[in-house]
Write an enzyme that holds these catalytic residues in place. Structure first.
Site, PDB file in Angstrom:
ATOM      1  N   ASP A   1       1.560   4.516  15.373  1.00  0.00           N
ATOM      2  CA  ASP A   1       3.053   5.125  15.105  1.00  0.00           C
ATOM      3  C   ASP A   1       2.873   6.334  16.098  1.00  0.00           C
ATOM      4  O   ASP A   1       1.804   6.816  16.348  1.00  0.00           O
ATOM      5  CB  ASP A   1       3.465   5.292  13.528  1.00  0.00           C
ATOM      6  CG  ASP A   1       5.247   5.684  13.635  1.00  0.00           C
ATOM      7  OD1 ASP A   1       5.748   5.522  14.558  1.00  0.00           O
ATOM      8  OD2 ASP A   1       5.552   5.411  12.529  1.00  0.00           O
TER       9      ASP A   1
ATOM     10  N   ASP B   1      10.730   7.989  18.588  1.00  0.00           N
ATOM     11  CA  ASP B   1      12.438   7.699  18.248  1.00  0.00           C
ATOM     12  C   ASP B   1      12.962   8.975  17.460  1.00  0.00           C
ATOM     13  O   ASP B   1      11.961   9.662  16.997  1.00  0.00           O
ATOM     14  CB  ASP B   1      12.797   6.466  17.540  1.00  0.00           C
ATOM     15  CG  ASP B   1      11.808   6.071  16.575  1.00  0.00           C
ATOM     16  OD1 ASP B   1      10.333   6.067  16.575  1.00  0.00           O
ATOM     17  OD2 ASP B   1      12.209   5.721  15.424  1.00  0.00           O
TER      18      ASP B   1
ATOM     19  N   CYS C   1      -2.555 -10.187 -13.938  1.00  0.00           N
ATOM     20  CA  CYS C   1      -2.642 -10.406 -12.305  1.00  0.00           C
ATOM     21  C   CYS C   1      -4.182 -11.055 -12.376  1.00  0.00           C
ATOM     22  O   CYS C   1      -4.954 -10.754 -12.786  1.00  0.00           O
ATOM     23  CB  CYS C   1      -2.462  -9.105 -11.690  1.00  0.00           C
ATOM     24  SG  CYS C   1      -2.968  -9.432  -9.984  1.00  0.00           S
TER      25      CYS C   1
ATOM     26  N   CYS D   1      -5.543 -11.168  -9.255  1.00  0.00           N
ATOM     27  CA  CYS D   1      -6.417 -10.725  -7.986  1.00  0.00           C
ATOM     28  C   CYS D   1      -7.614 -10.341  -8.136  1.00  0.00           C
ATOM     29  O   CYS D   1      -7.934 -10.001  -9.255  1.00  0.00           O
ATOM     30  CB  CYS D   1      -5.415  -9.627  -7.263  1.00  0.00           C
ATOM     31  SG  CYS D   1      -5.620  -8.011  -8.068  1.00  0.00           S
TER      32      CYS D   1
ATOM     33  N   CYS E   1      -7.976  -7.258 -10.406  1.00  0.00           N
ATOM     34  CA  CYS E   1      -7.913  -7.275 -11.831  1.00  0.00           C
ATOM     35  C   CYS E   1      -8.655  -8.042 -12.587  1.00  0.00           C
ATOM     36  O   CYS E   1      -8.870  -7.924 -13.552  1.00  0.00           O
ATOM     37  CB  CYS E   1      -6.302  -7.642 -12.007  1.00  0.00           C
ATOM     38  SG  CYS E   1      -5.184  -6.493 -11.269  1.00  0.00           S
TER      39      CYS E   1
HETATM   40  N1  GUN Z   1       7.874   5.206  10.141  1.00  0.00           N
HETATM   41  C1  GUN Z   1       8.828   5.194   8.920  1.00  0.00           C
HETATM   42  N2  GUN Z   1      10.268   5.208   9.394  1.00  0.00           N
HETATM   43  C2  GUN Z   1      10.032   5.215  10.605  1.00  0.00           C
HETATM   44  C3  GUN Z   1      10.918   5.486  11.992  1.00  0.00           C
HETATM   45  O1  GUN Z   1      12.089   5.601  11.785  1.00  0.00           O
HETATM   46  N3  GUN Z   1      10.603   5.592  13.232  1.00  0.00           N
HETATM   47  C4  GUN Z   1       9.222   5.611  13.557  1.00  0.00           C
HETATM   48  N4  GUN Z   1       8.415   5.726  14.772  1.00  0.00           N
HETATM   49  N5  GUN Z   1       8.177   5.668  12.339  1.00  0.00           N
HETATM   50  C5  GUN Z   1       8.706   5.514  11.147  1.00  0.00           C
HETATM   51 ZN    ZN Z   2      -4.105  -7.594  -9.570  1.00  0.00          ZN
END
Ligand code: GUN
Ligand code: ZN
Length: 650
Positions: A88, A123, A273, A275, A278
């Site tokens: 990101d 963005d 659970c 998993c 757990c």
């Molecule tokens: N992570 C959570 N929401 C967003 C978003 O709107 N844009 C970006 N780039 N990362 C995010």
């Molecule tokens: Zn679990």
């Protein structure tokens, strides 16, 4: 590039190719914060079967040690993960902590330089409480940056985020414009505040508006959605990827995630659970553990549950029961139920992707089931395509055991000995002529005898509409022997002229292929071959040529090349045709599948699962087969099969 493998409406199982391997979607990408590792990437891969991770390039870039290491060895070695890694950009940080100091182009270049498989543009986050004007500014700036970022992606895949807050028109516009650019993935952004405050109805609207504008061949990522409660709904609406930091964040607050909601550990009597995390402990033991160990076990549990739910969703797509899963899950929280109710406003859009029939039966899960596109499609096709039979009398039956023709066999015989009549059942799906009783979804449905809410009223309204326009001189509801006596008095005795098998073929042809398709039965001498064991129609021959086969599971026809030729004389272009370049058409004629990239155009009424006619540029028959996509998808996808070819003329 995305390749479609299996689907149930907009929900789909796809293969997403990256430089570090192919990922099966829907997929959950756990968030790894290199400053705060709860479960190591190596363990994620080996013990959790995680296919792909997401990390934040902004965090790496702002820490000089991490930055130096990432630039030297790449992000894969930095994290110790040899599968695909998405990064990101820092949008969220920029939004929360104020402006990010570095430029948006540099941010994309940095992600490419550390070897990210999928990078993200910087963005501009659009908050749900932004005014329309503020949102417009965020969208326009996002689009400007998107346009300028494309040239900096190198050979990294690039994600262009759809913004637009809670304004569907802005979402759709943003999505449309991004689709014109060379992006590889489209995250839907700005939804974290909606997720955090359980505004699932607004979430559903945001996803739908984005999907409507997006190129259907691009994978869709829902940014910041990491709770298993929302996976089925989001997948139903066309999301392919999710990312979750929640598994670790929730663990630090001692909250355990389940597909049906979240529970504080302190409120639990049992873990309930199975998993691996757990299975090793109990609620009591977990409560007494040292904090660090406890957090770690809860994080493991949370991640297991999230990944498990993704697998469940994939199974539901494979079984084609995603609606059932979503409706069942919608009982977990009123906000999910609210979101489900939003979908009825978008029935027309959803119907375009709705499969022609399904592997399994239509299971009624509650009054919302009446709003599935399958129901509206049946009603629409019945009213538009069904042609009434040539009798004076119409006898109506109540909903009953399926198939109706078997249940009402004796009664129909009794009536037909006295008068020539047609028969119709007042079913959950609407009016069902007896000859359509095996057509999907009529026979392939499980509906309780007692219906909830206003479903009964809505069904009655549809029957009333039919009552106003059916066109039979005399219509009665069957109420036993009295009805028979009444009919005898009202109409002169009349020998039945109708053949139920022929009626069935005609009605199915009209509903499946289009009004008028049934007229192919008048083009020669018809022979209907039935199964000796079930008595069901198997094959239809005209003048000795095999033209159609009826499929027992969904009561629909498989088209033979000779049948396609006849249909082409009754239904003008583009009906049921998929037009390809001439060379791929020749290939199809030899039995090869038609790839989406060779499709020139096709009938906008074709639905996934339809039996279609493959033609060349001139419109000449090349082959028959099963469509796996609708028109907009065939035209958009660059990979994968559009029509699975079944047969071709000799
Ligand atoms: N992570 C959570 N929401 C967003 C978003 O709107 N844009 C970006 N780039 N990362 C995010
Ligand atoms: Zn679990």
């Amino acid at each position: 590039m995305l390749e479609l493998k299996e689907r149930d409406g907009l929900a789909r199982i796809c293969a997403l190719k990256t430089r570090h391997g192919t990922v099966t979607t829907p997929a959950l990408l756990p968030v790894v914060n290199p400053n705060q590792i709860t479960i190591s990437p190596k363990e994620m891969r080996e013990r959790f079967g995680v296919q792909m991770l997401i990390t934040n390039s902004y965090i790496i870039r702002t820490n000089s040690e991490l930055k130096a290491e990432a630039e030297k060895k790449g992000v894969h070695e930095l994290l110790g993960f040899d599968g695909p890694i998405m990064t990101d950009s820092g949008t969220f940080q920029s939004h929360v902590y104020g402006d990010v100091k570095i430029g948006y182009k540099e941010i994309v270049e940095f992600q490419a330089s550390i070897g990210s498989d999928i990078g993200t543009i910087l963005d501009v986050f659009s908050e749900p409480d932004f005014t329309r004007g503020q949102t417009e500014v965020a969208v326009d700036e996002t689009l400007r940056r998107a346009r300028e970022s494309i040239g900096h992606k190198g050979d990294m895949l690039l994600a262009g985020t759809v913004q637009g807050g809670v304004y569907p028109e802005l979402r759709e516009r943003c999505a449309k414009e991004l689709s014109r650019m060379e992006f590889d993935v489209h995250p839907i952004g700005g939804v974290v505040p909606l997720l955090e405050s359980y505004r699932y109805a607004d979430l559903a609207e945001s996803i739908l508006a984005s999907k409507k504008g997006l190129d259907p061949s691009r994978p869709v990522h829902l940014f910041g959605a990491g709770h298993p409660m929302v996976f089925p709904l989001a997948v139903l609406l066309g999301c392919d990827m999710f990312d979750s930091a929640s598994y670790a964040k929730y663990a630090r607050e001692e909250r355990m995630m389940y597909p049906t909601g979240t529970r504080f550990l302190r409120d639990l009597h049992d873990l309930a659970c199975h998993c691996p995390a757990c299975s090793r402990t109990s609620a009591e033991e977990l409560k007494r553990m040292a904090v660090q160990e406890r957090t770690r076990i809860i994080a493991e549990h949370n991640l297991h549950v999230c990944l498990q739910e993704i697998k469940k969703v994939r199974n539901a797509i494979h079984e084609q029961s995603i609606w059932e899963l979503v409706e069942m899950r919608s009982r977990a929280h009123p906000a999910l139920l609210e979101a489900l109710k939003v979908l009825k406003k978008h029935k027309e859009y959803l119907e375009r992707f709705e499969p022609a029939s399904r592997r399994g039966a239509f299971f009624y899960c509650g009054p919302e089931s009446y709003d599935r596109p399958t129901v509206s499609r049946y009603q629409q096709r019945f009213f538009e395509r069904y042609r009434k039979t040539q009798t004076t009398v119409l006898v109506g039956f109540e909903e009953s055991q399926k198939p109706y023709a078997r249940t009402y066999h004796d009664v129909m015989e009794k009536v037909l000995r006295k008068v020539d009549a047609s028969f119709i059942v007042a079913s959950f799906f609407g009016p069902v002529p007896i000859e359509l009783d095996e057509y999907y979804p009529i026979a392939q449905s499980v509906i309780p005898r007692e219906l909830d809410g206003d479903v009964k009223d809505r069904m009655n309204k549809v029957m009333e509409r039919h009552a106003h326009q059916h066109g039979y001189p005399l219509a009665v509801m069957w109420e036993g022997e009295e009805t028979l006596k009444f009919l005898e008095e009202m109409v002169a005795s009349d020998h039945p002229k109708q053949d139920l098998d022929l009626l069935r073929c005609r009605a199915v042809l009209d509903l499946q292929f289009g009004k008028g398709a049934g007229d192919i039965l008048q083009s020669g001498k018809v022979k209907i071959v039935k199964s000796q064991t079930t008595g069901k129609i198997r094959n239809v021959l005209i003048d000795g040529q095999h033209v159609l086969s009826m499929r027992a599971p969904d009561g629909r026809f498989t088209l033979k090349p000779a049948g396609a030729r006849l249909l082409m004389t009754k239904l003008p272009e583009p009906a049921m045709r998929v037009k390809t370049e001439d060379e791929p058409a020749e290939f199809a004629a030899k039995g090869n599948n038609v790839f989406a990239k060779f499709v020139v155009d096709c009938d906008p009424d074709i639905r996934p699962g339809d039996d279609v006619i493959v033609v060349n540029r001139k419109g000449e028959l090349a082959a028959v087969g099963r469509a796996l996509m609708n028109r907009e998808e065939m035209l958009a996808f660059k990979r994968g099969v559009a029509v699975r070819v079944k047969d071709s003329p000799d």
